[in-house]
Structures are given as structure tokens and as C-alpha cells.
Design a protein around this motif. Structure first.
Motif, PDB file in Angstrom:
ATOM      1  N   LEU A 208      49.231 -58.007  12.976  1.00  0.00           N
ATOM      2  CA  LEU A 208      49.550 -56.761  13.586  1.00  0.00           C
ATOM      3  C   LEU A 208      50.425 -55.947  12.271  1.00  0.00           C
ATOM      4  O   LEU A 208      51.605 -56.305  12.148  1.00  0.00           O
ATOM      5  CB  LEU A 208      50.178 -56.601  14.632  1.00  0.00           C
ATOM      6  CG  LEU A 208      49.363 -57.452  16.037  1.00  0.00           C
ATOM      7  CD1 LEU A 208      50.102 -57.038  17.307  1.00  0.00           C
ATOM      8  CD2 LEU A 208      47.907 -56.837  15.903  1.00  0.00           C
ATOM      9  N   MET A 209      49.998 -55.110  11.657  1.00  0.00           N
ATOM     10  CA  MET A 209      50.712 -54.603  10.638  1.00  0.00           C
ATOM     11  C   MET A 209      51.874 -53.512  11.131  1.00  0.00           C
ATOM     12  O   MET A 209      51.623 -52.825  12.170  1.00  0.00           O
ATOM     13  CB  MET A 209      49.837 -53.466   9.895  1.00  0.00           C
ATOM     14  CG  MET A 209      50.367 -52.642   8.753  1.00  0.00           C
ATOM     15  SD  MET A 209      51.099 -53.932   7.558  1.00  0.00           S
ATOM     16  CE  MET A 209      52.278 -52.776   6.524  1.00  0.00           C
ATOM     17  N   PRO A 210      53.129 -53.873  10.820  1.00  0.00           N
ATOM     18  CA  PRO A 210      54.336 -53.131  11.484  1.00  0.00           C
ATOM     19  C   PRO A 210      54.262 -51.734  10.857  1.00  0.00           C
ATOM     20  O   PRO A 210      53.941 -51.134  10.015  1.00  0.00           O
ATOM     21  CB  PRO A 210      55.462 -53.980  10.710  1.00  0.00           C
ATOM     22  CG  PRO A 210      54.804 -55.343  10.344  1.00  0.00           C
ATOM     23  CD  PRO A 210      53.437 -54.834   9.870  1.00  0.00           C
ATOM     24  N   SER A 211      54.819 -51.086  12.169  1.00  0.00           N
ATOM     25  CA  SER A 211      55.373 -49.543  11.779  1.00  0.00           C
ATOM     26  C   SER A 211      56.745 -49.211  11.516  1.00  0.00           C
ATOM     27  O   SER A 211      57.102 -48.241  11.584  1.00  0.00           O
ATOM     28  CB  SER A 211      54.940 -48.897  13.029  1.00  0.00           C
ATOM     29  OG  SER A 211      55.623 -49.484  14.082  1.00  0.00           O
ATOM     30  N   ILE A 212      57.449 -50.378  11.096  1.00  0.00           N
ATOM     31  CA  ILE A 212      58.735 -50.308  10.683  1.00  0.00           C
ATOM     32  C   ILE A 212      58.681 -50.302   9.248  1.00  0.00           C
ATOM     33  O   ILE A 212      58.954 -51.625   8.626  1.00  0.00           O
ATOM     34  CB  ILE A 212      59.621 -51.176  11.299  1.00  0.00           C
ATOM     35  CG1 ILE A 212      59.470 -51.169  13.065  1.00  0.00           C
ATOM     36  CG2 ILE A 212      61.094 -51.065  10.864  1.00  0.00           C
ATOM     37  CD1 ILE A 212      60.399 -52.088  13.719  1.00  0.00           C
ATOM     38  N   PRO A 213      58.974 -49.379   8.408  1.00  0.00           N
ATOM     39  CA  PRO A 213      58.962 -49.482   6.874  1.00  0.00           C
ATOM     40  C   PRO A 213      59.749 -50.385   6.458  1.00  0.00           C
ATOM     41  O   PRO A 213      59.894 -50.990   5.156  1.00  0.00           O
ATOM     42  CB  PRO A 213      59.119 -47.924   6.440  1.00  0.00           C
ATOM     43  CG  PRO A 213      59.587 -47.223   7.495  1.00  0.00           C
ATOM     44  CD  PRO A 213      59.079 -47.946   8.761  1.00  0.00           C
TER      45      PRO A 213
END
Length: 453
Positions: free
Chosen positions: A368-373
Motif C-alpha cells: 500500500l503506497m503511503p500518503s505521508i510524503p
């Protein structure tokens, strides 16, 4: 019909929209994590654990949680209950997006049966974003304090226009990239390294030239299919795609990026470098394995499809950036329906579940690709290497793509409208129909839909 009116009607009538897209609109309904196996409709209860120091502490609280797709949230919930022994988290997971969201629509309409925590897929956001009376405002529980941790465009997908109401906390995302076969690229005389391959296709004009030359030289298709080719350009629209976010009117025929996406896909069909298989078909999966095409343009979670459909091609794939920008297909949010009796405790749990450490764990275990840069520069994330992609640091490419995404408005009629244009391209592909006439018919259908809604 204006968005709020449409959503109110949707909830009141329990509208079942079977064609709603997975992940960001304009795509056939599938799992949040397409490449992962469905877990079905299993229900599991995460029982409270004893703390190391002894017994439970605090009021006994049970939280119900409806999750979607192949995620690791049950495992993370187990960790959370060890830290909070007074909390029990009752999990219900499904792999069917439409059923998942229709079940919530039914519960909200009936006024009973909704969970404490609901994982909301972005493709269904417009159904619920206007129903603020049905959900807790996460800003009331501290969401504003953590907003800066997340990608701005992702956060805004679950915000009211003025930002005062926050429907959900951002979880995973689906930035789009180019997956390509290095062995096929080398055989055709193309660069096989991501930088070189990316430079060769850095504009859509260059992409088309490379694609045509590849097909002429090898006799094979360059791009896998029409839908993903169209999506790749469509989602690079600036701010809006088919509908005005100001008044909901149809503007797709006036959006130059939509016409560019349509014409580019037609070009690929007519020049013979786009495959004639359909999205999610067995033939599409087989093509990934046998090298029928060299390129798949899709979101971060598409890596799972490649791995499941073409395990024998491990080591032959790499990832490069899309020409001229990126789009987003996919991702979800943690929301709190107002039927829940423990919003404070539910919020504390989802804030923990959506934290940097938890998102990193979800990336490593489920992709799952994170949404926290901030994670995009974290060694634990950046240094992750994927053997399927020849040991490439895939997280780096996904992070680059995520930072190229621009916010775009879809609207509640996006998916039905998108189908009109996809059907037009299908007719050009399969029936050799006239592209101009098919475009005009799609526009006509879209306008009629907008007028009647």
C-alpha cells in the motif's frame, strides 16, 4: 444536479451504482489493492490482550471496523489492542467494493447497522462527501493537527470545499507509473534502465513514436490496452475532467486533456501499437506473462497484478515515470459514521493506524503506497528493493509519481460518463468505427446524463 442534492438522493434511495470505478474514478470496479487476492466477506474479532503489567485498563469498548481489500489492518489492530487492552476491534473485511459501499449506504439510510470505522474508497467519495450529517467531523477530534503530515491533494479529497469538515483520514494512494519489460526493451534497441527508458518516452509525442517503432520492429504491441492508455492522459487534467467543480455541469468536451487522451488512444489503435485485450481479462494477464506487450501504465498497486499474473517474468520488469506528469488511481480513507458511540476512541485508533509507522508496515506487507510524503525520504522506505523489479528501489519511483499528482475533481457522474468514452474507444478498436462519430456520441450521452441527473 448539484453535488449535495445528488448525494442526499443517493443516500435516501440507496442507489446501487454497479459501474462505479475503483480507485479514483473512471475505471472498472475492483479491489483497492488490485494485485492482491480478495479476502472475501470474512469477519474476524480482534480480542483485547492483557497488558504486560497486568489486567485491562479503562472502560471496555468495542469498535466495529469495515475494511476493504487485502490489507494488513487486522494485524495492526491486534498490535493496537495489546497497547490498549480495554479496546476490542471487531473486523469485517470484503473484497467487493460495490457491495462494501452499498452496505454502508443501506445502513446510513436505515439509521442503523453502520460500523464505528469505515474504509472509504476514493472512487466512492462523491457518494458520501456531501452527507456530513451522517459522519463525524474529524477536525473536531484533532485531524487539523496532523493534516500537514499528508499529501495535500490526498487530504483535500476528503475535505469540504472550505476545509472545515474532514470526512476521512488519508490512507494509501495510487500514483500512476510506467511498468515496462526490460528484456523486450533491450531486444528492440531501447534503453532498459529506468532513467534512459523514461527519457525516451518523456513526452506523449515521444511515447507514440517509440511505440510505433517498437511495433514495426518486433511485430508486438507496445502498450497493453486502451483503457489504461486513455486513463494515463485523462488523469493529467488540470483541476477538472468531465465536470465543473463549481456547478457540476459537463465540461468534458471542452477539456483539452480529455480530447488529447481520446485522440492519443485512437492513434495507438490505428497505428497498431495498443493491444486489443480488455482490462481484467485473462488475456490481459497472460500478456503480462508471455511478453505480448512491453508496457503497462498503471498505479502503484498494479505491481501486485504483474506479480500474480506473471510470476515467471520476475526480474524482467522495471518502473519509469509517465510522460508529462502523473495521475492517481486508487486509495482510501478512514471515516467515522455517526452511528458509532465511541468517536474519540475510534479516532485515536485510526490516527494510530494511519501513522507513519503503520503506513510503512502496510507498504512492506501489502504494497500500500503511503500518503505521508515524509516516508518518501525515510531510509526504511527508500531503501526497500523489490526482486520482481530487478532489485529496483520501487518506492523511490512511486514517491516521485506521488509528488507529480495534481488535485482533480471527478464528480458523482464521473464513472458513468467515463464509460461512454471507453465504449467509444472500444468501438474504434473492435468495430473499426469512426473515431469522430464515436466521440460525438459519447459527448451526447454525457450531456444527456448530466441534464437528467
Amino acid at each position: 444536479m448539484k453535488k449535495a442534492q445528488h448525494l442526499a438522493l443517493t443516500l435516501a434511495s440507496v442507489l446501487l451504482v454497479g459501474s462505479l470505478a475503483a480507485c479514483g474514478g473512471g475505471n472498472n470496479t475492483k479491489n483497492t489493492n488490485e494485485g492482491q487476492a480478495n479476502t472475501g466477506g470474512n469477519t474476524a474479532t480482534t480480542e483485547p490482550a492483557k497488558s504486560e503489567g497486568g489486567g485491562d485498563t479503562g472502560e471496555k469498548i468495542e469498535l466495529s471496523f469495515w475494511s476493504l481489500g487485502n490489507v494488513n489492518y487486522e494485524e495492526l489492530a491486534n498490535e493496537y489492542t495489546k497497547l490498549h487492552p480495554n479496546i476490542t476491534i471487531k473486523m469485517q473485511n470484503t473484497g467487493d467494493q460495490t457491495a462494501h459501499h452499498n452496505n454502508l449506504t443501506t445502513a446510513l439510510s436505515a439509521g442503523s447497522g453502520a460500523p464505528d470505522i469505515f474504509q472509504l474508497e476514493i472512487g466512492f467519495m462523491e457518494r458520501f462527501i456531501g452527507a456530513q450529517d451522517k459522519f463525524y467531523n474529524l477536525n473536531d477530534y484533532g485531524a487539523k493537527d496532523i493534516q500537514a503530515n499528508y499529501l495535500d491533494w490526498k487530504w483535500k479529497q476528503a475535505s469540504s470545499k472550505d476545509g472545515s469538515f474532514q470526512l476521512g483520514l488519508p490512507t494509501d494512494i495510487g500514483p500512476t507509473v510506467v511498468y515496462y519489460r526490460t528484456d523486450l526493451a533491450e531486444a528492440a534497441g531501447l534503453p532498459s534502465d529506468p532513467e534512459g527508458f523514461g527519457a525516451a518516452i518523456e513526452t506523449w509525442d515521444k511515447f507514440a513514436s517509440v511505440a510505433k517503432a517498437y511495433t514495426e520492429k518486433t511485430g508486438k504491441y507496445f502498450s497493453d490496452l486502451t483503457d489504461l492508455t486513455y486513463n494515463a492522459l485523462r488523469d493529467q487534467s488540470a483541476d477538472e475532467i468531465y465536470f465543473s467543480k463549481a456547478d457540476g455541469s459537463f465540461i468534458g468536451d471542452k477539456n483539452p486533456q480529455v480530447k488529447k487522451a481520446y485522440d492519443f488512444t485512437v492513434k495507438g489503435i490505428q497505428e497498431g501499437w495498443i493491444s486489443n485485450v480488455m482490462l481484467w481479462s485473462p488475456e490481459w494477464g497472460q500478456g503480462m506473462s508471455d511478453g505480448s506487450f512491453a508496457v503497462v501504465m498503471g498505479p502503484a498497486w498494479m505491481a501486485g497484478n504483474l506479480k500474480s499474473n506473471a510470476p515467471d517474468s520476475s526480474g524482467k520488469w522495471k518502473i519509469a515515470q509517465l510522460p508529462e506528469g502523473s495521475g492517481n488511481w486508487g486509495g482510501s480513507f478512514f471515516t467515522l459514521p455517526k452511528e458509532g458511540k465511541h468517536p474519540k476512541e475510534a479516532y485515536e485508533f485510526i490516527a494510530w493506524l494511519d501513522s507513519k509507522d503503520s503506513q510503512l508496515a502496510s507498504f512492506k506487507t501489502k504494497g500500500l503506497m503511503p500518503s505521508i510524503p515524509a516516508l518518501y525520504e525515510d531510509p526504511a522506505f527508500v531503501d526497500f528493493k523489490d526482486d520482481f523489479f530487478g532489485g529496483q528501489q520501487t518506492a523511490v519511483e512511486f514517491g516521485k509519481a506521488a509528488n507529480r499528482v495534481k488535485p482533480v475533481y471527478y464528480g458523482p457522474l464521473h464513472d458513468q460518463t467515463d464509460t461512454f468514452f471507453k465504449n467509444a474507444l472500444k468501438n474504434v478498436l473492435e468495430k473499426k468505427a469512426d473515431p469522430a462519430k464515436e466521440w460525438d456520441e459519447a459527448v451526447k450521452q454525457a450531456k444527456t446524463l448530466a441534464e437528467r441527473s
